[in-house]
Design a protein around this motif. Structure first.
Motif, short mmCIF file in Angstrom:
data_model
loop_
_atom_site.label_atom_id
_atom_site.label_comp_id
_atom_site.label_asym_id
_atom_site.label_seq_id
_atom_site.Cartn_x
_atom_site.Cartn_y
_atom_site.Cartn_z
N GLY A 181 -61.20 -36.19 95.76
CA GLY A 181 -60.72 -35.49 94.56
C GLY A 181 -61.45 -34.16 94.41
O GLY A 181 -61.42 -33.32 95.31
N THR A 182 -62.12 -33.97 93.28
CA THR A 182 -62.88 -32.73 93.07
C THR A 182 -64.39 -32.94 93.28
O THR A 182 -65.18 -32.07 92.97
CB THR A 182 -62.65 -32.19 91.63
N THR A 183 -64.76 -34.12 93.82
CA THR A 183 -66.18 -34.39 94.01
C THR A 183 -66.61 -34.13 95.45
O THR A 183 -65.80 -34.20 96.37
CB THR A 183 -66.52 -35.86 93.68
N GLY B 264 -62.33 -29.92 104.58
CA GLY B 264 -63.08 -31.14 104.26
C GLY B 264 -64.51 -30.91 103.83
O GLY B 264 -65.18 -31.85 103.41
N ALA B 265 -65.01 -29.67 103.93
CA ALA B 265 -66.40 -29.41 103.54
C ALA B 265 -66.54 -29.35 102.02
O ALA B 265 -67.56 -29.75 101.46
CB ALA B 265 -66.91 -28.11 104.16
N THR B 266 -65.53 -28.81 101.36
CA THR B 266 -65.50 -28.76 99.90
C THR B 266 -64.10 -29.17 99.45
O THR B 266 -63.15 -29.12 100.24
CB THR B 266 -65.80 -27.33 99.36
N PRO B 267 -63.94 -29.55 98.18
CA PRO B 267 -62.63 -30.02 97.73
C PRO B 267 -61.50 -28.99 97.91
O PRO B 267 -60.35 -29.37 98.10
CB PRO B 267 -62.86 -30.32 96.24
N LEU B 268 -61.84 -27.69 97.86
CA LEU B 268 -60.79 -26.67 97.96
C LEU B 268 -60.26 -26.49 99.38
O LEU B 268 -59.22 -25.88 99.58
CB LEU B 268 -61.31 -25.32 97.45
N GLU C 31 -56.62 -35.20 90.71
CA GLU C 31 -57.78 -34.51 90.13
C GLU C 31 -57.76 -33.02 90.48
O GLU C 31 -58.04 -32.15 89.65
CB GLU C 31 -59.08 -35.13 90.65
N LEU C 32 -57.45 -32.73 91.74
CA LEU C 32 -57.42 -31.34 92.19
C LEU C 32 -56.23 -30.61 91.58
O LEU C 32 -56.34 -29.44 91.18
CB LEU C 32 -57.35 -31.32 93.73
N ARG C 33 -55.11 -31.31 91.47
CA ARG C 33 -53.93 -30.71 90.83
C ARG C 33 -54.26 -30.29 89.38
O ARG C 33 -53.97 -29.18 88.96
CB ARG C 33 -52.76 -31.70 90.83
N ALA C 34 -54.93 -31.20 88.67
CA ALA C 34 -55.30 -30.90 87.28
C ALA C 34 -56.23 -29.69 87.22
O ALA C 34 -56.09 -28.83 86.34
CB ALA C 34 -55.97 -32.12 86.65
N GLN C 35 -57.15 -29.61 88.19
CA GLN C 35 -58.07 -28.46 88.22
C GLN C 35 -57.30 -27.15 88.44
O GLN C 35 -57.53 -26.16 87.76
CB GLN C 35 -59.10 -28.67 89.33
N PHE C 36 -56.37 -27.16 89.40
CA PHE C 36 -55.62 -25.94 89.70
C PHE C 36 -54.74 -25.52 88.52
O PHE C 36 -54.40 -24.35 88.37
CB PHE C 36 -54.74 -26.13 90.95
N GLN C 37 -54.33 -26.50 87.71
CA GLN C 37 -53.45 -26.19 86.57
C GLN C 37 -54.24 -25.84 85.31
O GLN C 37 -53.65 -25.51 84.29
CB GLN C 37 -52.53 -27.39 86.29
N ASP C 38 -55.55 -25.91 85.41
CA ASP C 38 -56.41 -25.67 84.25
C ASP C 38 -56.71 -24.16 84.14
O ASP C 38 -57.40 -23.58 84.98
CB ASP C 38 -57.71 -26.48 84.45
N ALA C 39 -56.18 -23.53 83.10
CA ALA C 39 -56.32 -22.07 82.94
C ALA C 39 -57.80 -21.67 82.85
O ALA C 39 -58.19 -20.61 83.35
CB ALA C 39 -55.56 -21.61 81.70
N ALA C 40 -58.61 -22.51 82.24
CA ALA C 40 -60.03 -22.19 82.10
C ALA C 40 -60.71 -22.17 83.48
O ALA C 40 -61.55 -21.30 83.77
CB ALA C 40 -60.72 -23.20 81.18
N TRP C 41 -60.33 -23.14 84.33
CA TRP C 41 -60.89 -23.15 85.70
C TRP C 41 -60.48 -21.90 86.47
O TRP C 41 -61.29 -21.28 87.15
CB TRP C 41 -60.44 -24.42 86.46
N ARG C 42 -59.21 -21.53 86.33
CA ARG C 42 -58.73 -20.34 87.05
C ARG C 42 -59.46 -19.08 86.58
O ARG C 42 -59.87 -18.25 87.39
CB ARG C 42 -57.21 -20.19 86.87
N LYS C 43 -59.64 -18.98 85.26
CA LYS C 43 -60.30 -17.79 84.70
C LYS C 43 -61.74 -17.70 85.20
O LYS C 43 -62.20 -16.65 85.65
CB LYS C 43 -60.26 -17.91 83.16
#
Ligand SMILES: [Zn+2]
Length: 461
Positions: free
Chosen positions: A98-100, A364-368, A313-325
């Motif tokens: 996920g994002t961990t 695979g080194a980081t979630p992104l 989890e990653l989808r939610a992160q990408f859709q989170d405007a605060a994370w993008r900002k």
């Protein structure tokens, strides 16, 4: 619960027989009537036939001359293109869920899941370039077995970093058994001897300072690593970022530059030295793209190619405007954009000069850096850098196998493994065709079909 989730995740890739299936009876498969890109970088062969028997390629040639053995399964692939399975020379396994990111994710279940994800995207061989735990040897052995339906696995065992330095603990959240961090040349040699005893495929060394955030590896340490590795019959891949460090490790005999030079244009002297010494270069363009692209392009979250690999989890992160900002405001965003464009310019210069280029993403080194999807992004970024689609695909297949000294795969040629990627259309003229997967084959057995569905929650450790 965990099993049910894992099963759902496998179904998302339309996976075929399970890893526990017995080896299939011997059989012959003939692909007939389509286009073959054989991984050598040559022009595609149109209206071709490829005969596969017992997991190996028997022949490749014009369809009208092919002999179809009695009882063979014939696959008409008109309108499609058959390629060797993609090979990553620089990825990681068991780091992320996920994002961990962290040592808790280095489980057999998670690594198998990632290897199946790679295979579903047509990446049939993966090199885990460091940060592996002792479990690695066991999983690698299993992945080498012809009953495994995920990607085959090679790797560098733990790898060798710097005390209080790279790879930064804050970024990787590694356990002490995931890395050697020698303080002296003698400790460095001892680490290499341990890796050799564990029969690693390559030795990985982290040299650079991660944009000045941590101390660099001292020259006497990497010199000792390179010297001892060569004594043990092993080759060394170096993590670098800047031209200065690349030059320094090449001068003392490094075998593989595991990331592109990203601070400035490479010069003629460096290109000459890379060629003279036959050093491999793995650009990992996608590494820096991944740092910013999901914030830069919010619509990418809806890319159908991404869906099967994108955890909720990653989808939610990408859709989170605060994370993008936050991502866009971080100075790392501009650094990554600059690094990507420099990396692309340097790739084109080195490739055109005849430097040996391998294929990797640091997936695979980081979630992104998303396993499988990252490799498809990398191919597009190579083409944007100026390589032709045929050149980019040859780097990702034939060259990538050559880097690993694997003579049994990477090309569609008699005697090689039938690790194959069948795609719709013609990726020799349009690299995005490689995204339209029809099927993926490992040793002559279909292990995945078209990418469909969305990723299920990943197994929690
Ligand atoms: Zn890496």
């Amino acid at each position: 619960m965990r099993l049910r989730i894992l099963t759902a995740a496998l179904l998302a890739f339309a996976m075929l027989p399970s890893a526990s299936a017995a080896p299939p009876p011997s059989r012959t498969v003939v692909f007939r009537g389509g286009r073959v890109l054989d991984g050598s970088g040559g022009a595609p062969l149109e209206n071709a036939a490829v005969v596969v028997r017992d997991g190996r390629i028997v022949s490749v040639g014009p369809a009208d001359k092919a002999k179809v053995p009695k009882g063979a399964e014939v696959i008409d692939f008109a309108g499609k293109t058959l390629l060797p399975g993609l090979i990553s020379d620089h990825s990681h396994v068991g780091q992320t869920v996920g994002t961990t990111v962290g040592s808790q994710n280095y489980t057999r279940e998670n690594i198998e899941r990632q290897l199946r994800q790679f295979a579903a995207y047509g990446v049939t061989t993966v090199t885990a370039l460091g940060m592996n735990r002792p479990l690695f040897n066991e999983v690698r052995k299993q992945a080498h077995a012809d009953t495994f339906t995920g990607a085959d696995l090679f790797g560098a065992g733990q790898g060798i970093g710097v005390p209080e330095g790279g790879p930064p603990q804050a970024m990787t959240n590694n356990a002490p058994d995931q890395l050697f961090r020698p303080a002296t040349a003698e400790e460095a040699r001892a680490a290499v001897r341990t890796l050799a005893k564990n029969r690693v495929d390559l030795v990985k060394v982290w040299v650079d300072s991660f944009l000045g955030k941590v101390p660099k590896m001292k020259p006497d340490i990497y010199q000792a690593v390179i010297d001892e590795s060569h004594k043990q019959g092993l080759r060394v891949a170096a993590h670098i970022h800047d031209l200065e460090d690349a030059r320094a490790v090449v001068a003392v005999g490094v075998d593989i530059i595991a990331h592109g030079v990203r601070d400035q244009p490479v010069d003629a002297a460096f290109i000459q030295e890379m060629k003279k010494r036959g050093v491999w270069y793995v650009p990992t363009l996608e590494l820096d793209e991944a740092t910013v692209v999901y914030a830069d392009l919010p619509t990418l979250v809806d890319d159908p190619l991404l869906a099967p690999a994108l955890s909720p989890e990653l989808r939610a992160q990408f859709q989170d405007a605060a994370w993008r900002k936050k991502t866009l405001e971080d100075p790392k965003a501009d650094e990554a954009r600059h690094a990507l464009s420099t990396n692309q310019t340097n790739l084109k210069a080195l490739y055109d000069a005849g430097v040996k280029v391998g294929f990797g993403t640091d997936s695979g080194a980081t979630p992104l850096r998303i396993p499988g999807y990252a490799e498809h992004r990398e191919l597009k970024l190579m083409v944007i850098a100026g390589l032709t689609p045929v050149q980019a695909l040859a780097v990702a297949t034939g060259n990538a196998a050559d880097l690993l000294k694997l003579k049994d795969r990477g090309r569609i040629a008699p005697g090689r493994r039938a690790d194959l990627l069948l795609v719709e259309g013609d990726p020799s003229t349009d690299i995005t065709a490689v995204d339209r997967i029809a099927s993926v084959w490992r040793q002559g057995r279909q292990v995945a079909g078209p990418l469909t569905g969305t990723a299920q929650p990943a197994p929690q450790p």
